[in-house]
Design a protein around this motif. Structure first.
Motif, PDB file in Angstrom:
ATOM      1  N   THR A 894       0.280  54.148 100.349  1.00 19.49           N
ATOM      2  CA  THR A 894       0.413  53.479  99.049  1.00 19.49           C
ATOM      3  C   THR A 894       1.642  52.587  99.032  1.00 19.49           C
ATOM      4  OG1 THR A 894      -0.680  55.345  97.969  1.00 19.49           O
ATOM      5  CG2 THR A 894       0.607  53.852  96.567  1.00 19.49           C
ATOM      6  N   ALA A 909      -4.569  57.810 101.798  1.00 21.50           N
ATOM      7  CA  ALA A 909      -3.694  57.421 100.688  1.00 21.50           C
ATOM      8  C   ALA A 909      -2.294  58.027 100.798  1.00 21.50           C
ATOM      9  CB  ALA A 909      -4.349  57.807  99.362  1.00 21.50           C
ATOM     10  N   ASP A 910      -2.204  59.310 101.090  1.00 21.77           N
ATOM     11  CA  ASP A 910      -0.900  59.978 101.116  1.00 21.77           C
ATOM     12  C   ASP A 910      -0.339  60.122 102.524  1.00 21.77           C
ATOM     13  OD1 ASP A 910      -0.879  60.292  98.355  1.00 21.77           O
ATOM     14  OD2 ASP A 910      -2.057  62.144  98.472  1.00 21.77           O
TER      15      ASP A 910
END
Length: 928
Positions: A894, A909-910
């Motif tokens: 992100t 995403a993480d």
């Protein structure tokens, strides 16, 4: 006793409750075994005990603490015996004792630490002697060869290299002049690797048929230099049969040389070599003199036989050798450094035989010998032997003094030599001497001298490889109104460098001219551009913005010297970072940071292939060999340096030797990113790290940075996605985006990136900009570092061409966003020669470069963040790079998407796709 002990102890005794009691009896037996050098059974039992030494809770459990300490003590008793060196189980025992010692480090006694240092120093000395024996090539024999000019006494000055220009006109009937020229030609060949005068003399003697004995002797010496001992023996055998008057007078030299070569050709021919030397001595004896030119050669071989195993005549050989050498060292004979060296070897052998050494008296004699007349090279050989002897005594003070002499002489020796190969050999030796000198000076409490020794060692390589055309020299000459002398000095440097690369026969004359011009430069500026310069006040003056840390790895252990103010440096002992360990760490880093396939490369035996900048990131971050090496650096000592000794916003590292090949700024232990308890603990978390080639370079960089702090700066940003000579599969997808983003964030004069830049385009624009950003392919050749190159659109440009064609001028920063631009020569890393040093020499205050192949997209993220921190937030460049690396290491997918919204970063995403050090640790800041 061992059998009785083994029969009396209970079965499975190491794992029983009786282990503590049994270990005490084992202790007594190990003590006895150590005294009598009967180590086999002792080592066997100690290794069998190792798995059962319980080190849990040793801080509070006195029984376990005592047993563990006892085990370490027993192992150290064995390892302190000379006979343990080379034992088949030596490494296993070292591994076992280090394992236990690491586990109970907090409760070890001072005696344990002293014993560990002692065994490290013993093994360092042993390995040094073994390396000398392995590396003793045939050419090393020339150090003991008898002088050609000795058979007759000729009035006038002795032979020097100045005799060589007379070679073409000297009358061969003038025996004295011919011998003087021959001696000078041999000296040039042996000192400078310049064999042209010797070959010319040999050809002329052969053509005219003059003195067959001299011709055969010179040919034999020439074959020895090439390592062809069989041909040398054939020539010398023929030479002893020549009948002309000069050949008869040269019989002592011919026979002594033949004896040395025969003995050097194979160990079993030592006695034969001694017989030839005795024949040479007999040929040279006169009623009025009992000393001959063959005496030194005979004494060398007698000592060699006496010190060999099983020599029954050792006492007689040593007595005869001492008598022969003392005859040569009478004051009226004006003994040279080689005579003094041979005398010390003979007296040391006698002391070893009688068992009655007087170290203080011998050390005093060594010191007095250093005042002897002779060439710098010969005095340096004397200092090497002194240092080896001093280390063998175990007295740090003796070793420190000897190595200090040696560093000074080695630095002088480099300056006096002009042959490229000869200078390279001396440079390599000087770097190692500096590390050893720093260690022993620090061990003896002479911390300032230790820092100066390391600084001198660093300065040697820089001065000899890229330091002659220092931009500051030209600036001072022009300021003094001597632009003409600046131009003359520049031409002299270029001429000498050209002739060095081409092995020109006029190299000696070019070197003499360069030194003459340098002398006139010194008269104007007050500083000799060829001389080395270092004093402690100059070093401490550069610590006002942060500590200066010298890091060295000697054979016996590593160390750090932290200079933070005008008081004495702080010494940090790093015993686990000895030279052998650093060699393994360098191999791990090179192997772990190659291409995606993890291909390993050899540091010394072959050049690195061009490992180009990676196109795509590796999908799965891994803790590879690089991460393991960084963990070792951290846990073995760098943690203590940054935690307790060298703190501040910016810390400057001056790594010496192979340490300069390691990413010290990234040393640390992995953890979970974002978790304060397990987060990666690494050097860069505590301070921004910058590197400096040496203090003189750092001072120049800081002065340049201060001068350029005010005016608005200009940026030259270029990218080359497809370098000349690269394949289609090596296209750099993101370099164009990289230069577009950094020019958008640039806070100086507006600028635009130059895409697909050619060398001609870059060369035309470079002098107009104070900041360069170069994003392209790059490759490195560690065996010939000046041939490393950058890949422009139209051609490849070597480091040597880059350094020579760009004009020296004040510039603020060069960002080399290419692969391996921070690598220096692995065969001679203390040269610290690479793009950073070369760019500093042409006027840059700071350089950002990479130590290995870097990922294309990760580099783009890192560079964009760096320019944001430097240009928009006002961080100093070294601090901005440090913060950018820490951000990239912890950035989630992100975070990356927010920085460049239209680029799809790898991972989920993480995920933190760039946590592995291979993505961010390659970049290092050099300068100010």
């Amino acid at each position: 006793m061992w059998l009785a002990h083994r029969q009396a102890r209970p079965p499975q005794w190491p794992s029983t409750d009786g282990f503590d009691r049994t270990s005490w009896s084992l202790h007594e037996l190990v003590l006895v075994a150590s005294v009598f050098d009967d180590l086999d059974l002792a080592i066997e039992d100690l290794l069998s005990c190792h798995p059962f030494v319980d080190t849990r809770n040793v801080d509070e459990d006195s029984s376990r603490r005592t047993t563990a300490r006892g085990y370490v003590t027993m192992c150290l008793m064995v390892l302190k015996r000379e006979s343990s060196i080379g034992h088949p189980q030596e490494n296993a025992l070292l591994t076992a004792v280090r394992d236990i010692a690491d586990r109970i480090f907090g409760v070890l006694l001072p005696a344990h630490h002293a014993a560990f240092r002692k065994i490290a120093e013993m093994r360092a000395l042993h390995h040094t002697r073994a390396a000398l024996g392995r590396n003793r090539s045939a050419s090393v024999l020339v150090a003991g060869m008898p002088a050609v000019l000795a058979p007759r006494v000729f009035r006038g000055r002795p032979a020097t290299t100045g005799d060589v220009p007379d070679l073409a006109t000297v009358a061969l009937s003038d025996e004295g002049r011919v011998l003087a020229v021959a001696e000078a030609a041999l000296a040039m060949a042996e000192t400078h690797d310049d064999t042209a005068p010797l070959d010319q003399l040999i050809d002329r003697l052969d053509l005219t048929g003059s003195s067959r004995g001299l011709l055969r002797l010179l040919r034999g010496r020439r074959h020895v230099m090439n390592g062809n001992l069989r041909a040398a023996i054939a020539e010398l055998t023929s030479g002893r049969q020549a009948e002309d008057s000069l050949s008869r007078a040269l019989q002592p030299q011919i026979l002594a040389t033949l004896g040395l070569v025969v003995a050097g050709s194979h160990p079993h021919r030592l006695d034969e070599g001694i017989r030839w030397c005795r024949s040479g001595r007999a040929a040279g004896l006169r009623l009025w003199s009992r000393t001959t030119v063959a005496d030194a050669a005979l004494a060398r071989l007698l000592l060699r036989r006496a010190m060999s195993s099983g020599a029954s005549s050792a006492a007689g050989d040593i007595r005869e050798a001492v008598r022969l050498v003392r005859g040569r060292c009478r004051p009226w004979r004006r003994p040279d450094a080689d005579d003094r060296l041979l005398l010390h070897e003979a007296l040391s052998a006698r002391d070893a035989l009688t068992g009655t050494p007087n170290d203080e008296r011998r050390h005093r004699a060594w010191r007095e010998s250093m005042d002897v007349t002779g060439t710098v090279a010969a005095r340096a050989r004397l200092a090497v032997a002194w240092a080896e002897w001093a280390v063998g005594t175990g007295d740090a003070g003796y070793a420190a003094e000897a190595y200090q002499y040696l560093v000074d002489l080695a630095s002088q020796d480099v300056v006096t030599r002009y042959g490229a190969r000869a200078k390279q050999r001396v440079l390599a030796a000087a770097q190692e001497y500096a590390e050893e000198a720093g260690y022993w000076l620090a061990r003896s409490g002479r911390y300032r001298e230790a820092v100066l020794a390391l600084e001198t060692g660093r300065a040697v390589g820089l001065t000899e490889v890229i330091g002659r055309d220092d931009a500051a020299v030209f600036q001072r000459l022009r300021a003094a109104g001597r632009a003409d002398l600046a131009e003359e000095y520049r031409h002299a440097v270029e001429d000498f460098n050209d002739r060095t690369r081409l092995s020109s026969p006029d190299l000696r004359q070019s070197w003499s001219h360069l030194r003459d011009v340098a002398g006139r430069v010194a008269a104007v500026t007050g500083t000799d551009p060829l001389a080395l310069f270092a004093d402690y006040d100059t070093i401490t003056a550069e610590t006002d913005d942060g500590a200066l840390v010298y890091l060295g790895a000697a054979k016996a252990g590593g160390y750090a010297l932290v200079v933070a103010a005008r008081h004495d440096p702080q010494y940090v002992d790093l015993p686990k970072l000895d030279r052998a360990t650093i060699v393994e760490l360098v191999r791990d880093v090179v192997a772990g940071t190659g291409t995606a396939s993890g291909r390993a490369v050899s540091l010394r035996t072959s050049p690195l292939l061009p490992e180009l900048r990676e196109i795509e990131p590796l999908e799965v971050p891994s803790v590879d060999r690089t991460a393991g090496a960084l963990r070792t650096l951290w846990e073995a000592g760098l943690r203590d340096v940054v935690l307790w000794s060298a703190r501040g916003q910016v810390v400057t590292l001056v790594p010496v030797g192979l340490l300069s090949l390691l990413p010290l700024h990234a040393a640390g232990v992995p953890g979970i990113p974002g978790d304060e308890d397990t987060e990666w603990r690494h050097v860069g978390q505590f301070s921004a790290i910058r590197y400096a080639p040496n203090v003189r370079s750092l001072r120049r960089c800081r002065n340049t940075a201060r001068r350029l702090a005010g005016p608005e700066q200009t940026l030259l940003a270029i990218d080359v996605p497809d370098g000349h000579g690269t394949s289609l599969g090596e296209h750099l997808r993101y370099v164009g985006r990289e230069t577009a983003e950094i020019t958008r964030r640039w806070s100086g004069r507006p600028t635009s990136p130059r895409h697909g830049c050619t060398w001609a385009e870059f060369h035309a624009a470079a002098d107009e900009h104070a900041v360069w950003h170069i994003a392209c392919h790059g490759s490195v050749d560690p065996d010939s570092i000046m041939d490393s190159r950058l890949y422009f659109a139209d051609r490849q440009v070597t480091l040597e061409e880059l350094r020579r064609t760009l004009k020296p001028s004040r510039r603020r920063l060069a960002v080399l966003s290419a692969c391996q631009t921070n690598r220096s020569g692995s065969a001679l890393p203390n040269e610290t020669v690479g793009l950073p040093s070369a760019l500093i020499q042409i006027g840059f205050a700071g350089v950002i470069a990479t130590a290995w192949s870097v990922d294309d997209l990760a580099t783009t993220y890192l560079m964009v963040t760096f320019y944001r921190l430097w240009c928009e937030e006002g961080c100093e460049p070294a601090v901005a790079l440090n913060r950018a690396q820490r951000w990239l290491r912890t950035a989630t997918r992100t975070d990356l998407a927010a920085l460049l919204p239209d680029v799809d970063p790898p991972g989920q995403a993480d995920d933190r796709p760039y946590v592995d050090p291979r993505y961010w640790a390659a970049f290092a800041y050099t300068g100010a």
